[in-house]
Design an enzyme around this catalytic site. Sequence first.
Site, short mmCIF file in Angstrom:
data_model
loop_
_atom_site.label_atom_id
_atom_site.label_comp_id
_atom_site.label_asym_id
_atom_site.label_seq_id
_atom_site.Cartn_x
_atom_site.Cartn_y
_atom_site.Cartn_z
N HIS A 44 0.83 -1.22 0.00
CA HIS A 44 0.00 0.00 0.00
C HIS A 44 0.86 1.26 0.00
O HIS A 44 1.65 1.48 0.91
CB HIS A 44 -0.91 0.01 1.23
N ASP A 46 0.26 5.55 -1.05
CA ASP A 46 -0.72 6.57 -1.42
C ASP A 46 -0.14 7.70 -2.26
O ASP A 46 -0.71 8.80 -2.28
CB ASP A 46 -1.37 7.15 -0.16
N GLU A 147 -8.86 1.45 -2.55
CA GLU A 147 -8.97 1.50 -1.09
C GLU A 147 -10.35 2.02 -0.68
O GLU A 147 -10.55 3.21 -0.51
CB GLU A 147 -7.87 2.38 -0.48
N HIS A 174 -13.18 1.71 3.74
CA HIS A 174 -12.17 2.58 4.32
C HIS A 174 -12.67 2.87 5.73
O HIS A 174 -13.09 1.95 6.43
CB HIS A 174 -11.95 3.84 3.48
N HIS A 220 -9.03 -2.24 7.40
CA HIS A 220 -10.11 -1.27 7.59
C HIS A 220 -11.48 -1.88 7.89
O HIS A 220 -12.45 -1.13 8.01
CB HIS A 220 -10.26 -0.34 6.37
N ASP A 310 2.34 1.96 3.91
CA ASP A 310 1.37 3.06 3.95
C ASP A 310 2.04 4.42 3.75
O ASP A 310 1.56 5.44 4.25
CB ASP A 310 0.58 3.05 5.26
#
Length: 449
Positions: A44, A46, A147, A174, A220, A310
């Site tokens: 993951h 972003d 996501e 999420h 999540h 992340d």
Amino acid sequence: MLSKVISAAYLALWISSCAVTSAVDQYMIRALQLMSETPLIDGHNDLPWQLRKQFNNELNKVDLYTLKTTHTNIPKIKEGRLGAQFWSAYVPCETQYKDAVRQTLEQIDVIHRMCEKYPETFMFATSSQDIIEAFNMNKTASLIGVEGGHSLDSSLGTLRTMYKLGVRYLTLTHSCNTPWADNWLVDTGSEPSQHNGLSPFGKQLIVEMNRLGMLIDLAHVTVAVMNQVLNMSKAPVIFSHSSAYSVCPNKRNVPDDVLMRVNNTGGIVMVNFYNDYVTCSSTATVSDVADHFDHIKKVAGAGIVGFGGDYDGVTRLPAGLEDVSKVPKVVAELLRRGWTDKEVKAALGDNLLRVLREAEKVTHTHTFFLLLFFGAFSQKTVTVDRQERGREMGDDPQQRTQPTWGASRTMIISMIIFNWLWNQKIYNFLKSLFLLCLLSLVYKITVSQ
């Protein structure tokens, strides 16, 4: 005399310091060697969201070689030995019931365009084989994960379309409930449960994701959703960026009983580097991150752990892990703690590759069933047609069709056996069973001539 003692003490400290430094260097050298043999696959990142926030997805306004305002850029990727990355196609929960689908498609688009703009660095990937090919070409395999289930607008058609665009995992929620699944905040008590886990549509979605070969991401979601999916999914699941609840009791992390179930079903938990999920505080260290790897290994084995940093989606990162270039430090720390080369390679990428291959097997299984079904159906149609023609020619139709229905029964029995094996997640006999069914088809065609 005193000066000699002091000098001896300084010498001893210097020798000790050199020895420690040498040992650390050896662990790092070994870590980089292992990373040259096995791709580091991160679950993951972003960066696409940062491209949207900072540049409105206008790639002509950004240079990933010189970008300084993110955790991720091309020099950092190279230094961090990033072999493959699931780029997150994320849009906020506030877009739910509004324009979530459109915005998600824009994020998928920017990932494609990023790969096209920097083909010397990124190779767009959709399969386990693509990851290996990119690694052999010294490129970062670039996969897409969506996501948040709110990005689907409760549409299986949207799910299928996103799969065709290259999406290979969906995080079911999420930090908001969808009309078909509860998110992790329900377990904190700050939000009410709307579905007691998954709704009937949510369960239908799981089946469709299995059919497509899309990975199910349980980061999540509530523990109830975790267990429901683990009960019904035919393919292994992933936690793309979650850590161990026993080490840091944040509801975004994975409890021990679920870790054991992930092991039993062949899935993977990819450790998140966000301080709040590492130490449940605002500060953390490389050692603290390694504690999560150690705990997951202790509870469920090294075969279920991976990396899910992340980066560019969090505001606080451990000292020493400030950006993607620092990830080899975690690998060196695991080696220092006694992890074997095989265990480290499993965590680097072998575990995720195995999970992806298993998901690909499940979708191939669905395709196999369809081929068998339509093959039997079409053969039945041909038999009826031949019966009619046999009557016109004065032949006995029963004599013509007897062997064919015997072959069809063989196919049906084969399908029942195959279905049982599939539900047991036993794949060792797949080739043998396929051969059996193929021989049945040949037999049908032969006796029907």
